[in-house]
Write an enzyme that holds these catalytic residues in place. Sequence first.
Site, mmCIF file in Angstrom:
data_model
loop_
_atom_site.group_PDB
_atom_site.id
_atom_site.type_symbol
_atom_site.label_atom_id
_atom_site.label_comp_id
_atom_site.label_asym_id
_atom_site.label_seq_id
_atom_site.Cartn_x
_atom_site.Cartn_y
_atom_site.Cartn_z
ATOM 1 C CB SER A 162 -0.752 0.306 0.589
ATOM 2 O OG SER A 162 -1.708 1.222 1.341
ATOM 3 C CE1 TYR A 175 -3.977 -1.830 4.726
ATOM 4 C CE2 TYR A 175 -3.271 0.354 4.642
ATOM 5 C CZ TYR A 175 -3.372 -1.161 3.449
ATOM 6 O OH TYR A 175 -3.807 -0.911 2.879
#
Length: 274
Positions: A162, A175
């Site tokens: 990401s 995350y």
Amino acid sequence: MTNTMSAEVLARLAQGKSFLDLAHKAVFITGAGSGIGRAMALAFAANGARLALLDINPLSLEQARGELLALFPGIAVQTYAAPVNDEQAVQDAVAGAAAAFGGIDILLNNAGISMNQPTLELTGADWRRAMDINVNGVFYCAQAVARHMVGQAHGVILNISSMYGVVAAPERAAYCTSKAAVAMLTKVMAIEWGRLGLRVNAIAPGYVKTDLVDELVKAGRMNVEALARRTPLGRLGEPQEIAALALFLASEHASFINGHVVVADGGWSAYSYI
């Protein structure tokens, strides 16, 4: 081991972009039932690949399979309903796909979850869940597939990291940490396995219109309009755009790209002004 490109292959690449080399390749895709995973399945199917789809949701898997068969009659599609953080289930699915297709050429290691919570409120259970799925799941799938690829002396692994594995953001401790781990794991695998004939890279998407984003919007945790304004291109990405990048990185056109984390975020991580 020394890998050389034949004159024939070099000549074909010089003629322009195409993904003809992906035809008949066996592609294993995790998180294939929706979002980016499903878009990648459609993109690789359009280029003649054979597909092994893994997802935790059996209904989404069957819907994806039905869509693929309707659009590409006769396409070879195997489906496996399993969580990526179940090591034995992953090994069984990979073994099944390798047996069905005579090997696995490409892994699109896409499955993952979001985790958007203030750090002081983040529970140990949620932290462990993010690590278990986003990091352990990627490792289990990559290792299981690589063990088959090494015997073939070729293969491509694309892990989905990401942009938040490259830059940080508040309320995303689990995350960001998990996706940064995927980026570094990718580099380690690329270094170890390159001499064995494997290429390992990661794609780091920015905000893309997926079910994960929809869930955060519904929960009041995300403002799509504000995100679009913050993105230099003025919009969120589309799953098909990430799928197109995966096609390139999996193809012969990316034959010397190894150990790279490719960010596709509309310029988000390049723009430091808020």
